[in-house]
Design an enzyme around this catalytic site. Structure first.
Site, PDB file in Angstrom:
ATOM      1  N   GLY A 177      21.642  10.154 -16.759  1.00 41.08           N
ATOM      2  CA  GLY A 177      20.428  10.660 -17.429  1.00 41.08           C
ATOM      3  C   GLY A 177      20.753  11.736 -18.447  1.00 41.08           C
ATOM      4  CB  SER A 210      10.118  14.622  -8.213  1.00 41.15           C
ATOM      5  OG  SER A 210       8.801  14.795  -8.669  1.00 41.15           O
ATOM      6  CD  GLU A 256       4.017  13.000  -9.041  1.00 38.26           C
ATOM      7  OE1 GLU A 256       3.610  11.936  -8.562  1.00 38.26           O
ATOM      8  OE2 GLU A 256       3.266  13.875  -9.500  1.00 38.26           O
ATOM      9  CE1 TYR A 282      10.254   9.697 -10.942  1.00 40.24           C
ATOM     10  CE2 TYR A 282       8.555  11.079  -9.954  1.00 40.24           C
ATOM     11  CZ  TYR A 282       9.776  10.949 -10.591  1.00 40.24           C
ATOM     12  OH  TYR A 282      10.518  12.087 -10.873  1.00 40.24           O
ATOM     13  CB  THR A 293       3.238  19.444 -21.425  1.00 38.34           C
ATOM     14  OG1 THR A 293       4.457  18.701 -21.290  1.00 38.34           O
ATOM     15  CG2 THR A 293       2.785  19.966 -20.077  1.00 38.34           C
TER      16      THR A 293
HETATM   17  P1  NAP Z   1      13.716  11.788 -18.767  1.00 42.66           P
HETATM   18  O1  NAP Z   1      13.627  12.670 -19.976  1.00 42.66           O
HETATM   19  O2  NAP Z   1      12.777  10.668 -18.587  1.00 42.66           O
HETATM   20  O3  NAP Z   1      15.218  11.240 -18.718  1.00 42.66           O
HETATM   21  C1  NAP Z   1      15.579  10.217 -17.820  1.00 42.66           C
HETATM   22  C2  NAP Z   1      17.013   9.840 -18.093  1.00 42.66           C
HETATM   23  O4  NAP Z   1      17.372   8.772 -17.193  1.00 42.66           O
HETATM   24  C3  NAP Z   1      17.266   9.311 -19.507  1.00 42.66           C
HETATM   25  O5  NAP Z   1      18.553   9.720 -19.916  1.00 42.66           O
HETATM   26  C4  NAP Z   1      17.237   7.805 -19.303  1.00 42.66           C
HETATM   27  O6  NAP Z   1      17.959   7.074 -20.281  1.00 42.66           O
HETATM   28  C5  NAP Z   1      17.935   7.715 -17.958  1.00 42.66           C
HETATM   29  N1  NAP Z   1      17.723   6.458 -17.266  1.00 42.66           N
HETATM   30  C6  NAP Z   1      16.560   5.814 -17.066  1.00 42.66           C
HETATM   31  N2  NAP Z   1      16.763   4.662 -16.370  1.00 42.66           N
HETATM   32  C7  NAP Z   1      18.096   4.599 -16.145  1.00 42.66           C
HETATM   33  C8  NAP Z   1      18.931   3.642 -15.531  1.00 42.66           C
HETATM   34  N3  NAP Z   1      18.449   2.520 -14.983  1.00 42.66           N
HETATM   35  N4  NAP Z   1      20.264   3.883 -15.487  1.00 42.66           N
HETATM   36  C9  NAP Z   1      20.787   5.009 -16.040  1.00 42.66           C
HETATM   37  N5  NAP Z   1      20.034   5.950 -16.649  1.00 42.66           N
HETATM   38  C10 NAP Z   1      18.710   5.743 -16.702  1.00 42.66           C
HETATM   39  O7  NAP Z   1      13.611  12.689 -17.436  1.00 42.66           O
HETATM   40  P2  NAP Z   1      13.815  14.269 -17.242  1.00 42.66           P
HETATM   41  O8  NAP Z   1      12.515  14.922 -17.438  1.00 42.66           O
HETATM   42  O9  NAP Z   1      15.002  14.700 -17.994  1.00 42.66           O
HETATM   43  O10 NAP Z   1      14.101  14.314 -15.680  1.00 42.66           O
HETATM   44  C11 NAP Z   1      15.421  14.228 -15.159  1.00 42.66           C
HETATM   45  C12 NAP Z   1      15.357  13.809 -13.700  1.00 42.66           C
HETATM   46  O11 NAP Z   1      14.619  14.764 -12.960  1.00 42.66           O
HETATM   47  C13 NAP Z   1      14.674  12.480 -13.438  1.00 42.66           C
HETATM   48  O12 NAP Z   1      15.323  11.880 -12.334  1.00 42.66           O
HETATM   49  C14 NAP Z   1      13.255  12.847 -13.057  1.00 42.66           C
HETATM   50  O13 NAP Z   1      12.684  11.851 -12.242  1.00 42.66           O
HETATM   51  C15 NAP Z   1      13.520  14.126 -12.306  1.00 42.66           C
HETATM   52  N6  NAP Z   1      12.440  15.124 -12.323  1.00 42.66           N
HETATM   53  C16 NAP Z   1      11.898  15.528 -13.510  1.00 42.66           C
HETATM   54  C17 NAP Z   1      10.945  16.519 -13.524  1.00 42.66           C
HETATM   55  C18 NAP Z   1      10.313  17.007 -14.794  1.00 42.66           C
HETATM   56  O14 NAP Z   1       9.260  17.654 -14.723  1.00 42.66           O
HETATM   57  N7  NAP Z   1      10.930  16.781 -15.955  1.00 42.66           N
HETATM   58  C19 NAP Z   1      10.533  17.103 -12.301  1.00 42.66           C
HETATM   59  C20 NAP Z   1      11.131  16.675 -11.133  1.00 42.66           C
HETATM   60  C21 NAP Z   1      12.093  15.698 -11.145  1.00 42.66           C
HETATM   61  P3  NAP Z   1      17.282   6.685 -21.701  1.00 42.66           P
HETATM   62  O15 NAP Z   1      17.359   7.924 -22.546  1.00 42.66           O
HETATM   63  O16 NAP Z   1      18.126   5.573 -22.178  1.00 42.66           O
HETATM   64  O17 NAP Z   1      15.861   6.282 -21.404  1.00 42.66           O
HETATM   65  N1  GDD Z   2       1.121  11.297 -18.914  1.00 41.22           N
HETATM   66  C1  GDD Z   2      -0.179  11.614 -19.005  1.00 41.22           C
HETATM   67  N2  GDD Z   2      -0.893  11.176 -20.094  1.00 41.22           N
HETATM   68  N3  GDD Z   2      -0.743  12.331 -18.011  1.00 41.22           N
HETATM   69  C2  GDD Z   2      -2.044  12.659 -18.140  1.00 41.22           C
HETATM   70  C3  GDD Z   2      -2.822  12.269 -19.240  1.00 41.22           C
HETATM   71  C4  GDD Z   2      -2.217  11.479 -20.263  1.00 41.22           C
HETATM   72  O1  GDD Z   2      -2.834  11.083 -21.249  1.00 41.22           O
HETATM   73  N4  GDD Z   2      -4.079  12.768 -19.080  1.00 41.22           N
HETATM   74  C5  GDD Z   2      -4.085  13.436 -17.931  1.00 41.22           C
HETATM   75  N5  GDD Z   2      -2.871  13.371 -17.339  1.00 41.22           N
HETATM   76  C6  GDD Z   2      -2.501  13.959 -16.047  1.00 41.22           C
HETATM   77  C7  GDD Z   2      -1.854  12.978 -15.082  1.00 41.22           C
HETATM   78  O2  GDD Z   2      -2.836  12.146 -14.455  1.00 41.22           O
HETATM   79  C8  GDD Z   2      -1.160  13.950 -14.124  1.00 41.22           C
HETATM   80  O3  GDD Z   2      -2.071  14.389 -13.139  1.00 41.22           O
HETATM   81  C9  GDD Z   2      -0.804  15.138 -15.021  1.00 41.22           C
HETATM   82  O4  GDD Z   2      -1.539  14.964 -16.244  1.00 41.22           O
HETATM   83  C10 GDD Z   2       0.678  15.259 -15.348  1.00 41.22           C
HETATM   84  O5  GDD Z   2       1.131  13.999 -15.811  1.00 41.22           O
HETATM   85  P1  GDD Z   2       2.594  13.830 -16.461  1.00 41.22           P
HETATM   86  O6  GDD Z   2       2.791  14.812 -17.545  1.00 41.22           O
HETATM   87  O7  GDD Z   2       2.749  12.386 -16.780  1.00 41.22           O
HETATM   88  O8  GDD Z   2       3.576  14.276 -15.295  1.00 41.22           O
HETATM   89  P2  GDD Z   2       3.596  13.956 -13.732  1.00 41.22           P
HETATM   90  O9  GDD Z   2       3.185  15.219 -13.027  1.00 41.22           O
HETATM   91  O10 GDD Z   2       2.881  12.718 -13.398  1.00 41.22           O
HETATM   92  O11 GDD Z   2       5.149  13.674 -13.489  1.00 41.22           O
HETATM   93  C11 GDD Z   2       6.128  14.535 -14.066  1.00 41.22           C
HETATM   94  O12 GDD Z   2       6.445  15.579 -13.180  1.00 41.22           O
HETATM   95  C12 GDD Z   2       7.040  15.153 -11.948  1.00 41.22           C
HETATM   96  C13 GDD Z   2       7.272  16.426 -11.110  1.00 41.22           C
HETATM   97  O13 GDD Z   2       6.116  16.737 -10.402  1.00 41.22           O
HETATM   98  C14 GDD Z   2       7.353  13.673 -14.393  1.00 41.22           C
HETATM   99  O14 GDD Z   2       8.264  14.433 -15.124  1.00 41.22           O
HETATM  100  C15 GDD Z   2       8.053  13.203 -13.124  1.00 41.22           C
HETATM  101  O15 GDD Z   2       9.287  12.568 -13.462  1.00 41.22           O
HETATM  102  C16 GDD Z   2       8.333  14.426 -12.260  1.00 41.22           C
HETATM  103  O16 GDD Z   2       8.987  14.054 -11.065  1.00 41.22           O
END
Ligand code: NAP
Ligand code: GDD
Length: 345
Positions: free
Chosen positions: A9, A135, A137, A158, A199
């Site tokens: 990733g 996460s 989540e 997820y 966001t």
């Molecule tokens: P992201 O921006 O969606 O990045 C996901 C990464 O995973 C990208 O590099 C993507 O490659 C790669 N990937 C997707 N499918 C894959 C596969 N089958 N094999 C290998 N690589 C793959 O996510 P992020 O926000 O940086 O989050 C990083 C990690 O933390 C994720 O596991 C996410 O679920 C977890 N997480 C995120 C948050 C958050 O708020 N950001 C919170 C809690 C946990 P491509 O660039 O080619 O798509």
């Molecule tokens: N994406 C999205 N788009 N979300 C929306 C929208 C919209 O137009 N309108 C409202 N929402 C609400 C979603 O229903 C959710 O309750 C909240 O905004 C946040 O949505 P996302 O930004 O898509 O993030 P997430 O909380 O579902 O998931 C992210 O955070 C997780 C950690 O708690 C992702 O980064 C996950 O990969 C990560 O694990």
């Protein structure tokens, strides 16, 4: 000898910040990238050097979490001290549409990588530390505030996949004595956040509305509350987890939650706009099962790792809005330039 790390990733939001952090600490960084018909390395292009450059510190390998043979080969070639498993299909709403693929990449992908590490450690005698990107989540419908002792109640394919990955990690830690740590990170954002997360979707729209390129923003559930931090702060917590003397599970959060409505209000206000004039509800963005309220208690990370967030909600909103105003201004100039070229043609 510099330490080396392998990041799955690496092309994602967190992968890019983690790469910068590890490079600043002198690491050699290996990353797994997916083959794509278009470039998918925009977030790390600024730290990547040509393979012929003797000073390169970032080495990219093609691979995929759904392909264990390739993972095994990359692990053997990189022989890292630390592995950060950040790769995932990370979009909650998309996971309802592609549940099987999400389970394959996020749950089985973690298992595949863990199994490669188990064998690698056994046949080389090397020590490898593993970070699993868990996460908030996973807490789903559990009552806030959530910490390491809160029972999981996942509400999407997820989240179920991340719970499976979490328990695979715990099991491999206990069964084989491996240094495996689960980070349980609450939402973290940045100007590099994917544009379909709420966001960034909002701050992109603010920039484009301000530049006159867009006049509406369609959102789903405005009542959901999230504990939003800055991704740059959170990758530091990941690194600290792997430097600690013991593996374990750690919640990373700010301890403050805001609704999507509050985020939208703050983001539009940061650009001098009234959100109510632009935001409309589109029910197609609602999820079959929603996570209403995530609020983390990161006391353990603070006490054990000495980690605390440096960026608060208003600084995060301002950082993202300013970046997206700049991006949209660039788009507007290109658009204006194109219009001029066509009118002269
Ligand atoms: P992201 O921006 O969606 O990045 C996901 C990464 O995973 C990208 O590099 C993507 O490659 C790669 N990937 C997707 N499918 C894959 C596969 N089958 N094999 C290998 N690589 C793959 O996510 P992020 O926000 O940086 O989050 C990083 C990690 O933390 C994720 O596991 C996410 O679920 C977890 N997480 C995120 C948050 C958050 O708020 N950001 C919170 C809690 C946990 P491509 O660039 O080619 O798509
Ligand atoms: N994406 C999205 N788009 N979300 C929306 C929208 C919209 O137009 N309108 C409202 N929402 C609400 C979603 O229903 C959710 O309750 C909240 O905004 C946040 O949505 P996302 O930004 O898509 O993030 P997430 O909380 O579902 O998931 C992210 O955070 C997780 C950690 O708690 C992702 O980064 C996950 O990969 C990560 O694990």
């Amino acid at each position: 000898m510099a330490k080396s790390a392998l990041i799955t990733g690496i092309t994602g939001q967190d992968g890019s910040y983690l790469t910068e952090l590890l490079l600043s600490k002198g690491y050699l960084v290996h990353g797994i990238v997916r083959r794509s018909s278009s470039f998918n390395t925009a977030r790390i292009d600024h730290v990547y050097k040509d393979p012929h450059d003797p000073n390169r510190r970032v080495i990219l390998h093609y691979g995929d979490l759904t392909d264990s043979t390739g993972l095994r080969r990359v692990l053997e070639a990189a022989a890292p001290e630390e592995v950060y498993n950040l790769g995932a299909q990370s979009h909650v709403k998309v996971s309802f549409e592609n549940p099987e693929y999400t389970a394959d990449a996020d749950a089985l992908g973690t298992l595949r990588l863990l199994d490669c590490i188990r064998d690698h450690v056994q046949h080389t005698g090397r020590k490898v530390r593993f970070y699993q990107a868990g996460s908030s989540e996973m807490f789903g419908a559990a009552k806030p505030p959530q910490n390491e002792t809160t029972a999981f109640y996942p509400r999407s394919p997820y989240a179920v996949s991340k719970v499976a990955a979490h328990w695979y990690a715990v099991n491999y830690r206990e069964a084989y004595g491996l240094f495996i740590t689960n980070g349980i990170l609450f939402n973290h954002e940045s100007p590099r956040r994917g544009e379909t997360f709420v966001t960034r979707k909002i701050t992109r729209a603010v920039g484009r509305i301000k530049a006159g390129l867009q006049d509406k923003l369609f959102l789903g559930n405005l009542d959901a509350r999230r504990d939003w931090g800055f991704a740059g702060d959170y990758v530091d917590a990941m690194w600290r987890m792997l430097q600690h003397s013991e593996p374990g599970d750690f919640v990373v959060a700010t301890g403050k939650a805001y609704s999507v409505r509050e985020f939208a209000e703050a983001a539009f206000a940061a650009a001098g706009l009234d959100w109510q004039k632009y935001v409309q509800i589109d029910p197609s963005y609602f999820r079959p099962t929603e996570v209403d309220f995530l609020l983390g208690d990161a006391t353990k990370a603070e006490t054990v790792l000495g980690w605390s967030p440096k960026t608060d909600f208003s600084q995060l909103v301002k950082m993202m809005v300013e970046a997206d105003i700049g991006l949209a201004e660039g788009e507007r100039l290109v658009w204006a330039n194109n219009c001029q070229t066509y009118s002269m043609a």
